[in-house]
Write an enzyme that holds these catalytic residues in place. Structure first.
Site, PDB file in Angstrom:
ATOM      1  CB  CYS A 167      -0.859  -0.086   1.395  1.00  0.00           C
ATOM      2  SG  CYS A 167      -2.026  -1.330   1.218  1.00  0.00           S
ATOM      3  CG  PHE A 215      -6.714  -5.490   0.218  1.00  0.00           C
ATOM      4  CD1 PHE A 215      -6.198  -4.259  -0.273  1.00  0.00           C
ATOM      5  CD2 PHE A 215      -6.871  -6.209   1.117  1.00  0.00           C
ATOM      6  CE1 PHE A 215      -5.335  -3.754   0.707  1.00  0.00           C
ATOM      7  CE2 PHE A 215      -5.819  -6.240   2.185  1.00  0.00           C
ATOM      8  CZ  PHE A 215      -5.002  -4.895   2.011  1.00  0.00           C
ATOM      9  CG  HIS A 298      -3.226   3.988   1.873  1.00  0.00           C
ATOM     10  ND1 HIS A 298      -3.739   3.539   0.573  1.00  0.00           N
ATOM     11  CD2 HIS A 298      -3.146   2.845   2.516  1.00  0.00           C
ATOM     12  CE1 HIS A 298      -4.131   2.141   0.715  1.00  0.00           C
ATOM     13  NE2 HIS A 298      -3.731   1.921   2.033  1.00  0.00           N
ATOM     14  CG  ASN A 331      -6.343  -0.765   1.118  1.00  0.00           C
ATOM     15  OD1 ASN A 331      -5.602  -0.496   0.045  1.00  0.00           O
ATOM     16  ND2 ASN A 331      -5.906  -1.027   2.007  1.00  0.00           N
TER      17      ASN A 331
HETATM   18  C1  LIG Z   1     -12.013  -4.910  10.115  1.00  0.00           C
HETATM   19  C2  LIG Z   1     -12.700  -3.554  10.527  1.00  0.00           C
HETATM   20  C3  LIG Z   1     -13.750  -2.923   9.382  1.00  0.00           C
HETATM   21  C4  LIG Z   1     -13.512  -3.710  11.754  1.00  0.00           C
HETATM   22  O1  LIG Z   1     -14.056  -2.293  12.068  1.00  0.00           O
HETATM   23  P1  LIG Z   1     -14.120  -1.886  13.706  1.00  0.00           P
HETATM   24  O2  LIG Z   1     -12.693  -2.246  14.233  1.00  0.00           O
HETATM   25  O3  LIG Z   1     -14.592  -0.632  13.782  1.00  0.00           O
HETATM   26  O4  LIG Z   1     -15.026  -3.145  14.315  1.00  0.00           O
HETATM   27  P2  LIG Z   1     -14.960  -4.091  15.479  1.00  0.00           P
HETATM   28  O5  LIG Z   1     -13.991  -3.756  16.411  1.00  0.00           O
HETATM   29  O6  LIG Z   1     -16.232  -4.263  15.987  1.00  0.00           O
HETATM   30  O7  LIG Z   1     -14.489  -5.357  14.554  1.00  0.00           O
HETATM   31  C5  LIG Z   1     -15.373  -6.126  13.827  1.00  0.00           C
HETATM   32  C6  LIG Z   1     -14.993  -7.669  13.946  1.00  0.00           C
HETATM   33  O8  LIG Z   1     -13.558  -7.495  13.091  1.00  0.00           O
HETATM   34  C7  LIG Z   1     -12.604  -8.065  13.889  1.00  0.00           C
HETATM   35  N1  LIG Z   1     -11.332  -7.604  13.579  1.00  0.00           N
HETATM   36  C8  LIG Z   1     -10.807  -6.195  13.368  1.00  0.00           C
HETATM   37  N2  LIG Z   1      -9.775  -6.072  12.955  1.00  0.00           N
HETATM   38  C9  LIG Z   1      -9.543  -7.105  12.639  1.00  0.00           C
HETATM   39  C10 LIG Z   1      -8.080  -7.789  12.115  1.00  0.00           C
HETATM   40  N3  LIG Z   1      -7.252  -6.984  11.882  1.00  0.00           N
HETATM   41  N4  LIG Z   1      -7.794  -9.024  11.873  1.00  0.00           N
HETATM   42  C11 LIG Z   1      -8.964  -9.990  12.178  1.00  0.00           C
HETATM   43  N5  LIG Z   1     -10.142  -9.250  12.686  1.00  0.00           N
HETATM   44  C12 LIG Z   1     -10.381  -8.240  13.058  1.00  0.00           C
HETATM   45  C13 LIG Z   1     -13.081  -7.881  15.250  1.00  0.00           C
HETATM   46  O9  LIG Z   1     -12.309  -8.662  16.199  1.00  0.00           O
HETATM   47  C14 LIG Z   1     -14.570  -7.983  15.263  1.00  0.00           C
HETATM   48  O10 LIG Z   1     -14.698  -9.237  15.393  1.00  0.00           O
HETATM   49  P3  LIG Z   1     -16.117  -9.923  15.935  1.00  0.00           P
HETATM   50  O11 LIG Z   1     -17.317  -9.426  15.307  1.00  0.00           O
HETATM   51  O12 LIG Z   1     -15.977 -11.465  15.895  1.00  0.00           O
HETATM   52  O13 LIG Z   1     -16.185  -9.535  17.490  1.00  0.00           O
HETATM   53  C15 LIG Z   1     -11.733  -2.486  10.563  1.00  0.00           C
HETATM   54  O14 LIG Z   1     -11.185  -2.579  11.871  1.00  0.00           O
HETATM   55  C16 LIG Z   1     -10.865  -2.393   9.782  1.00  0.00           C
HETATM   56  O15 LIG Z   1     -10.881  -1.805   8.548  1.00  0.00           O
HETATM   57  N6  LIG Z   1      -9.495  -2.878   9.749  1.00  0.00           N
HETATM   58  C17 LIG Z   1      -8.532  -2.882   8.941  1.00  0.00           C
HETATM   59  C18 LIG Z   1      -7.436  -1.877   8.941  1.00  0.00           C
HETATM   60  C19 LIG Z   1      -6.122  -2.342   8.562  1.00  0.00           C
HETATM   61  O16 LIG Z   1      -5.432  -2.838   8.973  1.00  0.00           O
HETATM   62  N7  LIG Z   1      -5.767  -1.835   7.317  1.00  0.00           N
HETATM   63  C20 LIG Z   1      -4.608  -1.781   6.646  1.00  0.00           C
HETATM   64  C21 LIG Z   1      -4.797  -2.353   5.282  1.00  0.00           C
HETATM   65  S1  LIG Z   1      -3.066  -2.934   4.638  1.00  0.00           S
HETATM   66  C22 LIG Z   1      -2.772  -1.340   3.882  1.00  0.00           C
HETATM   67  O17 LIG Z   1      -3.476  -0.553   3.786  1.00  0.00           O
HETATM   68  C23 LIG Z   1      -1.508  -1.442   3.554  1.00  0.00           C
HETATM   69  C24 LIG Z   1      -0.657  -2.810   2.632  1.00  0.00           C
HETATM   70  O18 LIG Z   1      -1.503  -3.684   2.735  1.00  0.00           O
HETATM   71  O19 LIG Z   1       0.157  -2.646   2.357  1.00  0.00           O
END
Ligand SMILES: CC(C)(COP(=O)(O)OP(=O)(O)OC[C@H]1O[C@@H](n2cnc3c(N)ncnc32)[C@H](O)[C@@H]1OP(=O)(O)O)[C@@H](O)C(=O)NCCC(=O)NCCSC(=O)CC(=O)O
Length: 382
Positions: A167, A215, A298, A331
């Site tokens: 990313c 993604f 981003h 994303n």
């Molecule tokens: C997954 C989400 C939409 C969830 O939203 P919220 O965090 O507000 O909601 P929440 O806390 O109620 O979580 C909902 C459910 O998702 C789970 N959950 C949250 N984050 C998680 C993760 N990273 N891995 C696995 N599970 C995850 C929680 O445990 C919960 O499970 P349950 O419901 O069972 O309790 C968000 O956290 C999100 O967008 N996270 C990703 C951010 C990220 O890391 N982005 C980087 C992308 S990589 C990038 O951009 C660079 C690259 O790749 O190079």
């Protein structure tokens, strides 16, 4: 630098800095457009995983919280039907994925680059350097050669492929383009970024749900050059300073598969302000409030944007371009930042036409594996 060889004077001249973005183009595959509210149904159906009811419920919960409305994909149900090995991690599928990406990725990049070149208004043969960032194409000769051929670039174009930056690849390519343009008078650098999820796609399991939910596929292209500018060339954003920072001891939290550690949004939130202060040359030179800037961040995920809003104390709407791109496309890894810049300049034009006072200075923040942060200070020419 000046040197005398065989009586000839060689002078390497620098561009008149800072360099600037001169045109922007974006593209998405037209094969499949999926609204986020049907994504889980579709994924579990096409991967024959409907019996995993708890996992599907969790997928639905996650999808609702992403801030994403829809995404574009290269892979269709039909293609998956012809490639059952994409669903079963026990079966070898690398060759088929590489072959598919080898055609799809340069073509997607071509669509975005053709738009940027058309906006720029000069012939493609005036491009002197090509920087192609992708994690989705592994072959040699590499995808940058295919892209150069598709676009009809000149045989002396200097090609570089940036692989596996994920990313932050778009931010890295823009940073490098700035340095190339400022160090080579007359250089016109085509930055192209293209990504497709077909390289990571697999049946849903406990570890890849968030990746599946976030993604999408897309490509972005930017033409970068330093002065003197030619007739018709119009700097959109000056690229004033650029920095790369690696957050220590975070190399295991992000990878170019669908596995993302839950701490990623927090780690990014804790570190962005330091990266920005460094890019502005220290606390004394940074703006008094981050609200004085315009922003191209981003949109790695909604909580990442929320954390940045909080730590930088941003007013509502400051990250509107990033949230818009997340909502409309998801994303798209390294290509996403180009979509954000495109949306940002569109919004700024609208606001300018409406007589609003616009911030002159801005910043790019792009993140990826490492965790690596690419920060760039921008200035919008008056
Ligand atoms: C997954 C989400 C939409 C969830 O939203 P919220 O965090 O507000 O909601 P929440 O806390 O109620 O979580 C909902 C459910 O998702 C789970 N959950 C949250 N984050 C998680 C993760 N990273 N891995 C696995 N599970 C995850 C929680 O445990 C919960 O499970 P349950 O419901 O069972 O309790 C968000 O956290 C999100 O967008 N996270 C990703 C951010 C990220 O890391 N982005 C980087 C992308 S990589 C990038 O951009 C660079 C690259 O790749 O190079």
């Amino acid at each position: 630098m000046t040197a005398r060889t065989n009586g000839k004077m060689f002078i390497r001249q620098h561009g008149e800095g800072p360099s600037a973005m001169l045109a922007i183009g974006t593209a998405n595959p037209t094969n499949l457009l999926l609204p986020q509210d049907v994504f889980a149904d579709n994924l579990f159906r096409v991967t024959k995983s409907e019996h995993l009811t708890e996992l599907k419920e969790k997928m639905n919960r996650i999808c609702q919280k992403t801030g994403i409305g829809k995404r574009h994909f290269h892979l269709t149900e039909e293609t998956l039907g012809a490639h059952p090995e994409f669903l079963d991690r026990e079966l070898p599928s690398l060759d088929a994925r590489i072959e598919m990406a080898a055609t799809a990725v340069p073509k997607l990049a071509q669509s975005a680059a053709a738009k940027a070149i058309a906006e720029w208004g000069r012939p493609a043969t005036d491009i002197t350097h090509l920087l192609f960032s992708t994690y989705s194409a592994w072959e040699a000769p590499s995808a940058d050669l295919k892209l150069a051929t598709l676009l009809g670039l000149r045989p002396t174009v200097c090609r570089t492929i940036l692989s596996l930056h994920g990313c932050y690849g778009g931010g890295r390519a823009l940073h490098l383009a700035k340095e190339l343009a400022e160090n080579n008078r007359g250089a016109r650098v085509l930055v192209a970024c293209a990504e497709t999820t077909l390289v990571c796609f697999g049946g849903p399991d406990g570890a890849n749900l968030v990746g599946h939910a976030l993604f999408g596929d897309g490509a972005g292209a930017v033409i970068v050059g330093a002065g003197p500018f030619g007739e018709g060339e119009r700097p959109l954003f000056e690229m004033v300073t650029a920095m790369q920072t690696t957050i220590p001891r975070t190399e295991h939290v992000l990878g170019i598969d669908f596995h993302l550690a839950i701490q990623v949004p927090m780690l990014i939130g804790q570190n962005v302000e330091r990266c920005l202060l460094d890019a502005f040359g220290g606390d004394g030179d940074a703006p008094g409030s981050w609200n004085e800037l315009f922003w191209a961040v981003h949109p790695g995920g909604r909580p990442i944007l929320d954390n940045i809003d909080t730590v930088l104390k941003l007013e509502p709407g400051k990250l509107a371009a990033s949230r818009h791109v997340l909502r409309e496309y998801g994303n798209m890894s390294g290509a996403t930042i180009v979509f954000v810049l495109d949306e940002l300049r569109r919004r700024r034009k609208e606001e300018d036409d409406g007589g609003h006072q616009l911030p002159e200075w801005g910043a790019i923040l792009a993140f990826g594996p490492g965790i690596t942060v690419e920060t760039m200070v921008l200035r919008s020419p008056r």
